[in-house]
Design an enzyme around this catalytic site. Structure first.
Site, short mmCIF file in Angstrom:
data_model
loop_
_atom_site.label_atom_id
_atom_site.label_comp_id
_atom_site.label_asym_id
_atom_site.label_seq_id
_atom_site.Cartn_x
_atom_site.Cartn_y
_atom_site.Cartn_z
NE ARG A 39 -3.38 -2.37 2.91
CZ ARG A 39 -2.99 -3.51 3.46
NH1 ARG A 39 -1.74 -3.64 3.90
NH2 ARG A 39 -3.84 -4.52 3.60
CG HIS A 70 -5.35 -10.04 1.74
ND1 HIS A 70 -5.64 -10.36 0.43
CD2 HIS A 70 -5.34 -8.68 1.80
CE1 HIS A 70 -5.79 -9.26 -0.27
NE2 HIS A 70 -5.61 -8.22 0.54
NE ARG A 103 -3.20 -4.32 -0.83
CZ ARG A 103 -2.45 -5.08 -0.02
NH1 ARG A 103 -1.13 -5.06 -0.12
NH2 ARG A 103 -3.02 -5.87 0.88
CG HIS A 128 -5.38 -0.22 -2.67
ND1 HIS A 128 -4.36 0.36 -1.95
CD2 HIS A 128 -6.24 -0.71 -1.74
CE1 HIS A 128 -4.59 0.24 -0.65
NE2 HIS A 128 -5.72 -0.42 -0.50
CE1 TYR A 172 -6.59 -7.51 -6.27
CE2 TYR A 172 -6.56 -8.72 -4.21
CZ TYR A 172 -6.47 -7.54 -4.90
OH TYR A 172 -6.28 -6.37 -4.21
CE LYS A 232 -6.14 -1.81 5.49
NZ LYS A 232 -7.48 -2.11 4.93
#
Length: 305
Positions: free
Chosen positions: A147, A276, A253, A250, A285, A177
């Site tokens: 990110r 993730h 990404r 993004h 995706y 995150k």
């Protein structure tokens, strides 16, 4: 207890115990600000709200013309707040009956390999040392799938060499995150761009400020590059290549994940590379690649239509 004090306590809990980023905390604060406005306008005590009051709040969000996703996010913030308030302050939780409205799943927008290459190459400006920094940032975004906020948080010490049976691999440490760390390998194009930036641009920038804190990417004053400045570099590249309107924060990404899966990478590996916590998030995706297969089939097979 007043709502302001309870909200402040909740945001502290998100920051300290859950380790959310400052951007996430700001988003929660904005959403709870909408709720505080509702409480003020309706002269309600947050500790005495009923499920009907929450329904009225939901209606008020829709009347403001907010997108469904924005309304759902705000309601989610309020739910989280009441779950915390129920445990900490023995407040009755009026949000238990709230169900977020379903929204259509949108596929991430991925660029083609050629488009990504043009975006990266557009950062090169003859005779401008800063362009080496911008070029390295774009290369790193695509090479790591990071990110923008993660890239500006990288320190020079986060780049290391890992020895493997197949040779040395340059590895980048990213902080995602919730302050979760992950290691991602870098390709030779990104490594080359970083070496040029390190030797030809960064020393001059670092000399302007002794308190750069070891940040990898520096601004013209020698301080850590901001997220807004890094995002502006991406926007400038989009304008230079005629891709404005198709570039999101993004975009690199999304393209990174899509191109890995198109190339045959295992989805569990892509999950780890993206950071993730659940493979379910990564699976969106795969819908893109399936869509491409379906399109190719319908175009090429004589009996597809």
């Amino acid at each position: 207890m007043k709502f302001e004090a309870a909200r402040s306590s909740y945001l502290d809990q998100l920051r300290i115990e859950r380790g959310l980023s400052s951007n996430s905390i700001s988003a929660y604060a904005r959403d709870l600000g909408k709720f505080e406005e509702f409480l003020g306008n309706s002269r309600k005590d947050f500790a005495k709200l009923t499920p009907q009051d929450l329904t009225d709040f939901e209606v008020s969000l829709k009347s403001r013309g907010l997108a469904l996703s924005s309304s759902n996010r705000t309601l989610s913030a309020v739910k989280g707040f009441y779950k915390y308030a129920c445990l900490e302050f023995d407040v009755v939780n009026p949000t238990l009956e709230i169900v977020s409205a379903k929204i259509a799943r949108k596929l991430p927008k991925a660029l083609s390999v050629d488009e990504v290459t043009r975006l990266i190459e557009s950062a090169k400006r003859e005779g401008d040392p800063i362009s080496l920094r911008d070029f390295a940032i774009l290369e790193l975004l695509y090479s790591s799938g990071a990110r923008v906020s993660e890239i500006v948080g990288v320190n020079a010490s986060d780049i290391s060499i890992s020895k493997t049976p197949d040779g040395d691999v340059t590895v980048l440490k990213l902080r995602g995150k919730g302050s979760k760390e992950r290691l991602v390998p870098l390709g030779k194009f990104a490594v080359s761009a970083l070496e040029d930036y390190f030797t030809r641009t960064r020393p001059a920038l670092a000399s302007k400020n002794s308190k750069s804190e070891g940040a990898l990417f520096l601004n013209s004053r020698g301080k850590r590059l901001s997220r807004q400045s890094a995002w502006q570099i991406v926007l400038d590249a989009a304008v230079a290549t005629g891709l404005e309107g198709r570039v999101s924060p993004h975009v690199f990404r999304h393209s990174y994940a899509t191109h890995l899966l198109d190339g045959g990478a295992d989805i569990r590996v892509v999950q780890e590379l993206l950071g993730h916590s659940s493979v379910t998030t990564t699976q969106i995706y795969t819908l893109i690649t399936i869509d491409k297969v379906r399109e190719s089939y319908s175009t090429a097979h004589p009996r597809a239509k």
